[in-house]
Design a protein around this motif. Structure first.
Motif, PDB file in Angstrom:
ATOM      1  N   GLN A 106      12.929  -1.173  19.217  1.00 57.22           N
ATOM      2  CA  GLN A 106      13.877   0.152  18.970  1.00 57.22           C
ATOM      3  C   GLN A 106      13.196   1.316  19.433  1.00 57.22           C
ATOM      4  OE1 GLN A 106      15.343   0.625  15.012  1.00 57.22           O
ATOM      5  NE2 GLN A 106      17.352   1.307  15.901  1.00 57.22           N
ATOM      6  N   SER A 107      11.974   1.561  19.306  1.00 62.53           N
ATOM      7  CA  SER A 107      11.197   2.881  19.836  1.00 62.53           C
ATOM      8  C   SER A 107      10.442   2.517  21.286  1.00 62.53           C
ATOM      9  CB  SER A 107      10.034   2.785  18.784  1.00 62.53           C
ATOM     10  OG  SER A 107      10.484   3.297  17.743  1.00 62.53           O
ATOM     11  N   PHE A 108      10.330   1.437  21.823  1.00 66.56           N
ATOM     12  CA  PHE A 108       9.325   1.371  23.045  1.00 66.56           C
ATOM     13  C   PHE A 108      10.294   0.575  24.186  1.00 66.56           C
ATOM     14  CE2 PHE A 108       6.485  -0.747  25.806  1.00 66.56           C
ATOM     15  CZ  PHE A 108       5.858   0.292  26.515  1.00 66.56           C
ATOM     16  N   GLY A 109      10.104   1.118  25.252  1.00 70.72           N
ATOM     17  CA  GLY A 109      10.751   0.378  26.486  1.00 70.72           C
ATOM     18  C   GLY A 109      10.168   0.809  27.696  1.00 70.72           C
ATOM     19  N   ILE A 110      10.494   0.001  28.709  1.00 72.97           N
ATOM     20  CA  ILE A 110      10.035   0.142  30.141  1.00 72.97           C
ATOM     21  C   ILE A 110      11.185   0.384  30.953  1.00 72.97           C
ATOM     22  CG2 ILE A 110       7.670  -0.755  29.941  1.00 72.97           C
ATOM     23  CD1 ILE A 110       8.723  -3.183  31.465  1.00 72.97           C
ATOM     24  N   PHE A 111      10.947   0.975  32.196  1.00 74.83           N
ATOM     25  CA  PHE A 111      12.173   1.063  33.092  1.00 74.83           C
ATOM     26  C   PHE A 111      11.598   1.110  34.582  1.00 74.83           C
ATOM     27  CE2 PHE A 111      10.938   5.377  31.909  1.00 74.83           C
ATOM     28  CZ  PHE A 111      10.666   5.971  33.233  1.00 74.83           C
ATOM     29  N   ALA A 112      12.463   0.807  35.236  1.00 76.26           N
ATOM     30  CA  ALA A 112      12.368   0.761  36.864  1.00 76.26           C
ATOM     31  C   ALA A 112      13.478   1.602  37.219  1.00 76.26           C
ATOM     32  CB  ALA A 112      12.093  -0.594  37.349  1.00 76.26           C
ATOM     33  N   LYS A 113      13.281   2.251  38.630  1.00 78.96           N
ATOM     34  CA  LYS A 113      14.257   2.864  39.183  1.00 78.96           C
ATOM     35  C   LYS A 113      13.957   2.650  40.753  1.00 78.96           C
ATOM     36  CE  LYS A 113      11.913   7.401  38.653  1.00 78.96           C
ATOM     37  NZ  LYS A 113      12.507   8.605  37.881  1.00 78.96           N
ATOM     38  N   TYR A 114      15.359   2.783  41.434  1.00 76.46           N
ATOM     39  CA  TYR A 114      15.557   2.507  42.832  1.00 76.46           C
ATOM     40  C   TYR A 114      16.579   3.456  43.333  1.00 76.46           C
ATOM     41  CZ  TYR A 114      15.500   0.084  47.504  1.00 76.46           C
ATOM     42  OH  TYR A 114      15.669  -0.077  48.735  1.00 76.46           O
ATOM     43  N   ALA A 160       7.748   4.227  31.350  1.00 77.90           N
ATOM     44  CA  ALA A 160       7.603   3.808  29.830  1.00 77.90           C
ATOM     45  C   ALA A 160       8.331   4.737  29.009  1.00 77.90           C
ATOM     46  CB  ALA A 160       6.638   3.434  29.409  1.00 77.90           C
ATOM     47  N   ARG A 161       8.863   4.544  27.944  1.00 78.56           N
ATOM     48  CA  ARG A 161       9.475   5.586  27.229  1.00 78.56           C
ATOM     49  C   ARG A 161       9.109   5.099  25.763  1.00 78.56           C
ATOM     50  NH1 ARG A 161      12.506   3.333  24.046  1.00 78.56           N
ATOM     51  NH2 ARG A 161      14.442   2.067  24.897  1.00 78.56           N
ATOM     52  N   TYR A 162       8.814   6.153  24.724  1.00 75.56           N
ATOM     53  CA  TYR A 162       8.572   5.817  23.278  1.00 75.56           C
ATOM     54  C   TYR A 162       9.399   6.977  22.445  1.00 75.56           C
ATOM     55  CZ  TYR A 162       6.258   4.806  18.958  1.00 75.56           C
ATOM     56  OH  TYR A 162       6.312   4.424  17.689  1.00 75.56           O
ATOM     57  N   ASN A 222      15.858  11.695  17.719  1.00 77.33           N
ATOM     58  CA  ASN A 222      16.028  13.012  18.662  1.00 77.33           C
ATOM     59  C   ASN A 222      14.708  13.338  19.336  1.00 77.33           C
ATOM     60  OD1 ASN A 222      18.391  13.164  17.495  1.00 77.33           O
ATOM     61  ND2 ASN A 222      17.852  14.188  15.734  1.00 77.33           N
ATOM     62  N   PHE A 223      13.806  12.793  19.399  1.00 73.03           N
ATOM     63  CA  PHE A 223      12.426  13.058  20.261  1.00 73.03           C
ATOM     64  C   PHE A 223      11.694  12.013  20.678  1.00 73.03           C
ATOM     65  CE2 PHE A 223       7.780  13.917  19.819  1.00 73.03           C
ATOM     66  CZ  PHE A 223       7.656  14.800  20.607  1.00 73.03           C
ATOM     67  N   ALA A 263      11.538  14.863  25.362  1.00 73.08           N
ATOM     68  CA  ALA A 263      12.862  14.985  25.443  1.00 73.08           C
ATOM     69  C   ALA A 263      13.225  15.367  24.040  1.00 73.08           C
ATOM     70  CB  ALA A 263      13.481  13.701  26.064  1.00 73.08           C
ATOM     71  N   PHE A 264      14.128  16.047  23.767  1.00 79.07           N
ATOM     72  CA  PHE A 264      14.790  16.453  22.569  1.00 79.07           C
ATOM     73  C   PHE A 264      16.334  16.215  22.819  1.00 79.07           C
ATOM     74  CE2 PHE A 264      10.967  19.348  22.782  1.00 79.07           C
ATOM     75  CZ  PHE A 264      10.632  19.211  21.603  1.00 79.07           C
ATOM     76  N   LYS A 265      16.824  15.501  21.788  1.00 84.91           N
ATOM     77  CA  LYS A 265      18.216  15.114  21.797  1.00 84.91           C
ATOM     78  C   LYS A 265      18.959  16.200  20.747  1.00 84.91           C
ATOM     79  CE  LYS A 265      18.008  10.778  23.693  1.00 84.91           C
ATOM     80  NZ  LYS A 265      18.152   9.173  23.486  1.00 84.91           N
ATOM     81  N   PHE A 266      20.125  16.650  20.914  1.00 88.19           N
ATOM     82  CA  PHE A 266      20.695  17.601  19.960  1.00 88.19           C
ATOM     83  C   PHE A 266      22.113  16.842  19.567  1.00 88.19           C
ATOM     84  CE2 PHE A 266      17.978  20.311  22.474  1.00 88.19           C
ATOM     85  CZ  PHE A 266      17.324  20.949  21.480  1.00 88.19           C
TER      86      PHE A 266
END
Length: 103
Positions: free
Chosen positions: A22-30, A62-64, A69-70, A100-103
């Motif tokens: 729920q906290s960690f993921g990876i991504f690819a973009k093209y 990657a994102r954590y 919200n953070f 990133a901050f989500k409001f």
């Protein structure tokens, strides 16, 4: 003589994200990007050349999520084949560490 480059680009990419938890993921973009380069040489033989084009861009990261919200994001992206014979043809690699901050 002085070389004074100016650069602009804009990209549109698709991202595929794979969450491991729920906290960690990876991504690819093209995707595709548009570029515009200006090369200005001052002094004797002064000249200016403006050129543009488009090509592919791709990356991964990657994102954590620390909280709902953070989050923290680390990524790498390559912009391929920017430039031409006069400005020079090259690849641009970028690295990004962002929050990133989500409001």
């Amino acid at each position: 003589a002085r070389f004074d480059p100016g650069r602009t680009s804009c990209s549109v990419v698709l991202m595929l994200t794979v969450p491991f938890t729920q906290s960690f993921g990876i991504f690819a973009k093209y995707g595709l990007y548009y570029w515009n380069l200006e090369r200005v040489v001052t002094g004797p033989g002064a000249m200016s050349v403006d050129t543009n084009g488009r090509d592919i861009t791709f990356g991964f990261g990657a994102r954590y999520n620390f909280t709902k919200n953070f989050s923290l994001r680390l990524e790498w992206q390559r912009y391929q084949n920017m430039g031409d014979a006069f400005t020079g043809d090259f690849d641009v690699d970028t690295g990004l560490l962002g929050i990133a901050f989500k409001f």
